[in-house]
Design a protein around this motif. Structure first.
Motif, mmCIF file in Angstrom:
data_model
loop_
_atom_site.group_PDB
_atom_site.id
_atom_site.type_symbol
_atom_site.label_atom_id
_atom_site.label_comp_id
_atom_site.label_asym_id
_atom_site.label_seq_id
_atom_site.Cartn_x
_atom_site.Cartn_y
_atom_site.Cartn_z
ATOM 1 N N UNK A 169 69.088 40.039 -5.156
ATOM 2 C CA UNK A 169 68.768 38.822 -4.406
ATOM 3 C C UNK A 169 69.274 37.603 -5.158
ATOM 4 N N UNK A 170 70.099 36.796 -4.466
ATOM 5 C CA UNK A 170 70.648 35.574 -5.055
ATOM 6 C C UNK A 170 71.347 35.864 -6.382
ATOM 7 N N UNK A 171 72.083 36.961 -6.405
ATOM 8 C CA UNK A 171 72.683 37.417 -7.657
ATOM 9 C C UNK A 171 74.139 37.062 -7.801
ATOM 10 N N UNK A 172 74.442 35.818 -8.023
ATOM 11 C CA UNK A 172 75.825 35.428 -8.247
ATOM 12 C C UNK A 172 76.451 34.758 -7.040
ATOM 13 N N UNK A 173 77.777 34.625 -7.048
ATOM 14 C CA UNK A 173 78.458 33.854 -6.001
ATOM 15 C C UNK A 173 78.436 34.512 -4.624
ATOM 16 N N UNK A 174 78.347 35.849 -4.565
ATOM 17 C CA UNK A 174 78.398 36.522 -3.270
ATOM 18 C C UNK A 174 77.015 36.567 -2.633
ATOM 19 N N UNK A 175 76.547 35.414 -2.227
ATOM 20 C CA UNK A 175 75.242 35.305 -1.584
ATOM 21 C C UNK A 175 75.281 34.125 -0.623
ATOM 22 N N UNK A 176 74.435 34.170 0.389
ATOM 23 C CA UNK A 176 74.442 33.099 1.394
ATOM 24 C C UNK A 176 73.040 32.896 1.941
ATOM 25 N N UNK A 177 72.598 31.660 1.976
ATOM 26 C CA UNK A 177 71.311 31.334 2.575
ATOM 27 C C UNK A 177 71.496 31.147 4.080
ATOM 28 N N UNK A 178 70.832 31.987 4.863
ATOM 29 C CA UNK A 178 71.011 31.999 6.308
ATOM 30 C C UNK A 178 69.779 31.437 7.016
#
Length: 342
Positions: A169-178
């Motif tokens: 969860x929220x682990x680095x650049x490959x994440x997005x808040x939707x």
């Protein structure tokens, strides 16, 4: 004339009570051992289930050069096939796969599931842990298109107990808040194809090593949350496969803001985590229209932990007391961090 005095036949009441008491003690001593033996057998069976799925992922990779995608964003709102459907040929379900239509099909059954003759009767035994105390099927009403095609009005889809890992969860650049849909993570072995990601995961992307990265894990027990009175409630609907289409729908469909993923989770809380507050933290709770979230937790009916399959195909029983930092590092395929002992 002499007479012979005979002893009375049978047990006296005292003797009978003593025998009953002894039998009761023996049963009390043996019952826990029998239960432990049964649980050990069920745990071994669950480990074998996870192993079969892990090997199926490798066979899929050998054939296609990548791991199966968890879901895909569609332009017409139809819900795509899940990653489990994509590995049907590698889990002895080739017959169902070969008669299935992928184009123009809604695998959730909310639209026209053209494959209902296969999907609504398919029950793959090893997709459920034998210790699972919950329902193993999702029941729903068939769409009008399906009933016009001869489908019964009430249908059911299998709810599997094994969930792919999309990372930390929220682990680095490959994440997005939707927004209210939650945070989408793309740093695990499983990923989806959408406006933020266009490439399936393969071995080359698992730079931390497949033996140090979670592929999938159990959701075979109730999620436990606090109610407004501070009592622990058991919820069987807070699972990543629990919604329309069961294990055969990958979720998704529609616009990015409405998309969601099924059968996948990113690690946001520990194994068998029970919150101590009533506001359903860490994404544990009811979701929009009752659908699962992006980071439902790994749970297990086996005491003390859960079965976790790693990217190299091995299966481990990981303790619910594992250091949480270690667990998140295992979920992330490329964080470059040393996992350590677990």
């Amino acid at each position: 004339m002499s007479t012979t005095r005979r002893s009375p036949l049978g047990f006296t009441l005292v003797e009978l009570l003593v025998v009953i008491a002894i039998i009761g003690v023996l049963i009390a001593l043996l019952l826990p051992a029998v239960q432990q033996a049964r649980e050990a057998a069920r745990r071994m069976s669950c480990s074998n289930n996870s192993k079969q799925l892990a090997l199926a992922l490798h066979n899929y990779h050998d054939t296609h050069g990548c791991f199966p995608i968890g879901s895909i964003q569609t332009t017409n709102g139809e819900r795509p096939a899940s990653w489990l459907v994509r590995i049907w040929p590698f889990i002895e379900q080739s017959a169902a796969y070969e008669q299935s239509t992928f184009i123009g099909n809604d695998w959730s059954g909310r639209g026209f599931d053209k494959n209902w003759r296969a999907t609504t009767v398919l029950d793959v035994d090893f997709l459920n842990c034998p210790s699972n105390p919950m329902t193993q099927f999702w029941t729903q009403n068939a769409s009008s298109e399906m009933t016009s095609d001869g489908c019964p009005s009430s249908i059911k889809y299998q709810i599997p107990d094994y969930v792919g890992c999309t990372g930390q969860y929220n682990g680095g650049p490959l994440t997005n808040w939707n927004g209210y849909n939650g945070r989408e993570d793309y740093n695990g072995i499983f990923t989806v194809l959408d406006v933020r990601n266009s490439e399936p995961t393969s071995f080359k992307h698992v730079t931390d090593g497949t033996s140090n990265t979670i592929a999938l894990g159990e959701q075979s027990d109730f999620v436990k949350i606090m109610d407004s009175s501070g009592n622990v409630q058991k919820k069987d609907t807070y699972r990543a496969w629990t919604w329309h289409g069961g294990g055969w729908s990958g979720g998704g469909g529609g616009t990015a803001a409405e998309a969601y993923w099924k059968g996948l989770t990113s690690v946001r809380a520990g194994i068998n985590f029970v919150p101590s507050t009533t506001n359903n933290p860490f994404g544990m709770g009811d979701y929009w229209y009752g659908r699962p979230g992006y980071h439902t937790i790994y749970t297990s009916a086996h005491p003390g932990g859960a079965m976790i399959a790693l990217g190299d195909g091995s299966v481990r029983f990981i303790s619910e007391n594992i250091n949480f930092t270690t667990l998140t590092r295992l979920a992330n395929r490329h964080d470059g961090q040393v996992v350590g002992e677990y």
